[in-house]
Structures are given as C-alpha cells and as structure tokens.
Design an enzyme around this catalytic site. Structure first.
Site, PDB file in Angstrom:
ATOM      1  N   SER A   1      -7.397  -2.918  -4.890  1.00 18.85           N
ATOM      2  CA  SER A   1      -6.845  -2.127  -5.418  1.00 18.85           C
ATOM      3  C   SER A   1      -6.539  -1.575  -7.237  1.00 18.85           C
ATOM      4  CB  SER A   1      -5.897  -1.700  -3.930  1.00 18.85           C
ATOM      5  OG  SER A   1      -6.490  -1.584  -3.146  1.00 18.85           O
ATOM      6  N   ASN A   2      -5.644  -3.009  -7.321  1.00 20.47           N
ATOM      7  CA  ASN A   2      -5.258  -3.233  -8.623  1.00 20.47           C
ATOM      8  C   ASN A   2      -5.951  -2.815  -9.540  1.00 20.47           C
ATOM      9  OD1 ASN A   2      -2.088  -2.979  -8.684  1.00 20.47           O
ATOM     10  ND2 ASN A   2      -2.346  -4.206  -7.160  1.00 20.47           N
TER      11      ASN A   2
ATOM     12  N   LYS B   1      -6.454 -10.959   4.294  1.00 15.40           N
ATOM     13  CA  LYS B   1      -5.307 -10.167   3.574  1.00 15.40           C
ATOM     14  C   LYS B   1      -4.621  -9.661   4.116  1.00 15.40           C
ATOM     15  CE  LYS B   1      -3.739  -7.541  -0.342  1.00 15.40           C
ATOM     16  NZ  LYS B   1      -4.175  -6.944  -2.047  1.00 15.40           N
TER      17      LYS B   1
END
Length: 371
Positions: A102-103, A228
C-alpha cells in the site's frame, strides 16, 4: 499507509475446504510475452542473476513496505531514490523489505514499473552487501490469472515472497464467499514460483475480512507461508499464531514455518504477546531503528522499556495512519530531505498538513536519531 480498524473484526464464515495440488516451480513466465522488460542490460550479469533467487527464509523481525518515489514533474519512477532508501533501511537493521504494498503505490504502477521497482530494490541490496535480505512483493489483483502473472513477474525481478490481497470487486457475487476465497488463494499458491503471504487488510478490499478459521485453513498449503494482519485484531492474530505453531512439525521460534505479522507498528508488542513474529509496517520507512528496537527490547525481557518506546512509536504511527502514503512521504521530506509526492491523482499536502505531520513525527524522529 495501511490503517487498521480499532474495532474487532467479525469472525466471518469462511470454513470451506480445498484440495492440495503439488507445487511446480515456474522458471520463466509465458505470460510475460509481449511485455517490455524493465531490467536494464547492466542488471543482467551472471553474478547478479545468481543472487536473484537465493534462499532467503522469513524470520521474525521488522519488515518494511517501502515507498515508490517519483521524479518531480514527470512522475517517472525515481530509481535512484528507491535504491538509496532501500539501503538506508537495510543499514538500519530491518529484517526484510516489501515492494508493491500500500505504501508502494502499487495500484498506480504498470506491470513493467512494478518489476522495475523490485529489481532496483534487489540490485541495491545486493550491491550494498545485503543479498541475504528477503524481498516481499505485493501481487494481489482482482483476477486469479493476473495475480499469478504478478507472482511470476515478481520472481523474475528478484522477489522472494508474494503478498496477496483477496479479490473483492465482485465480492457480492462470491457464493459462498469462503469457497471463492479458498479457491483463489489455492490456485495462486499452486501456480506461483514464490511462496505466498496472505494480506488481510479489510480497508483495501471493501471490508472483506478473513477470519482466523480461513487463514488457518489456508496455512495448510505448503506454498502459503505467512500472513500480514492489518485488521488490528490481536485476538485473530493469537488464534492464527497458536494454531499454526501447534501444527508445526518442527517448532523453531527463530525460523517459524508460518510467519504471523502485525500490519501496523502501533501494536508491535501486543502482537508479540499474542504469539506473533513481528511487523510489516509502513512507519518503519521513517523510523526503522525505533521499530526494530521496540521489538528487541521486548524479546530481551525489558518489557517496561519496550512499553515506553511503543508509546512513542504508536503516537507516530497515528500520524502515519491519518496521513496515509501522502503523510508518510511528507514526513520523509520534512525530516530526511527526500520523499517527494505521491503519484496523481493523490493530492499534494498543503502547507498546514506538512506542518501538522512534521510535528506529529517529531518525538518519533528524535527517538530514531538517539538510537
């Protein structure tokens, strides 16, 4: 940034079974036909190629979903900054890196750009003496076919593990949802040349939240090796960690068969108490030493010191969660002099936001500099 929900996630009803199919490694992806290769000629040397597919086990610790940096104006991928950032994190002592998370603004990148980011990261690590460090690559897509393609491309670019979100666009047509999800992850794991890590992030998939039951069931597949949990549900984390640990043939705390990671830094030691193995958290882009040291202190039995550090980390992570990838990049720019902006259509921060986020990271950055 990958924010989690403060409220516990529902238990869900994912209980369907699946058939285990023998895994066959894929040497070269036929799906790449017609795709422009993002690897430069200088990258494809014999020594570097041999370093691409070393065995790099997943071990407990701090994993960082790295940023994708862009050149100002053109928004072209900035490989120089990507490489320097990867080496900075490695030198700070993190356990592994993740690209296309996502980053990493994976949803803004083409297939070729994704490979370029991963290959650049792998080459930077290898050239700086970190060839042993694993790279996790985000590979989730809405179709099973493209997800498998991403996994193969990740392997070709030097990735070691694939981080896979469940599909969600047509979730209302999943009937039943558990069967669709089980079949999806099983098909991807059967075909992927690299092991799979399940990515449970309800905020990115329209609220679809995998239960502990379905994660434990999927963990039986020999090519699914971790999860995760960005849902922030430590009860779920505890159930998954306990079930997979008890089922392990040879329990080795330093080399678990199934790695359970918290998805945010603000519950690092809570995850360890619940039996987790570490974090895969975007905050470590700004403060890799603080994130690593918090976990080290707890593992050394220095719980009071770990708690004090966790408080600073959690407060810094709240700034990151509120600002998302835009805020994390702003923090990097304010405190470390690089970071730039996210690719459009994500907005550039206002002056007021830059000031607010800089102050929000202040205590965390001061802690980082002291380590």
């Amino acid at each position: 940034m990958a924010p989690h929900n403060d409220a516990p996630s529902p238990s869900g009803s994912f209980t369907a079974g699946f058939n285990r199919i023998p895994f066959r490694p894929v040497g070269s992806s036929s799906l790449m036909a017609g795709h422009e290769s993002p690897l430069s000629s200088s990258y494809s040397t014999t020594s570097e190629a041999s370093d691409l597919h070393m065995t790099r086990p997943l071990v407990p610790g701090v994993y960082v979903p790295t940023m994708c940096f862009f050149e100002e104006g053109s928004e072209d991928v900035d490989t120089d900054t990507i490489a320097r950032h990867a080496v900075r994190l490695a030198r700070a002592g993190v356990t592994g890196l993740a690209t296309q998370g996502s980053n990493g603004e994976a949803v803004h990148l083409t297939h070729a750009e994704r490979q370029l980011v991963t290959s650049t990261t792998r080459k930077a690590l290898n050239d700086s003496g970190f060839s042993h460090m694993p790279i996790i690559v985000g590979c989730g897509s809405q179709s099973t076919r493209e997800t498998i393609q991403y996994c193969r491309e990740a392997w070709e670019a030097g990735g070691d593990y694939a981080l896979v979100l469940p599909p969600s666009y047509y979730a209302s047509l999943f009937a039943p949802a558990s069967e669709t999800i089980i079949k999806y992850f099983t098909a991807v794991a059967d075909a992927s040349p690299i092991p799979i890590i399940i990515y449970n992030f309800p905020g990115a998939v329209g609220g679809l939240d995998l239960s502990s039951d379905i994660i434990v069931q999927l963990a039986e597949h020999h090519n699914i090796v971790g999860v995760k949990l960005t849902c922030g549900n430590t009860g779920k984390l505890n159930r998954v960690a306990a079930a997979t640990r008890k089922r392990s043939k040879t329990h080795d705390p330093k080399n678990p068969e199934f790695l359970v990671l918290a998805g945010s830094a603000d519950f690092s030691i809570q995850a360890l108490v619940a039996g987790g193995h570490g974090i895969l958290a975007g905050l470590a882009n700004i403060a890799p030493k603080a994130c690593t040291r918090t976990i080290e202190l707890f593992n050394q039995g220095k719980h009071a010191e770990a708690q004090e550090m966790q408080e600073i980390v959690a407060q810094g992570d709240w700034t990151a969660i509120q600002g998302g990838v835009v805020g994390v990049k702003s923090g990097l720019q304010s405190w470390l002099g690089y970071g730039g902006y996210a690719r459009s259509p994500l907005p550039k921060p206002t002056a007021a936001q830059e000031k607010k986020w800089k102050e929000g990271y202040r205590d965390l950055v001061m802690l980082e500099k002291s380590l």
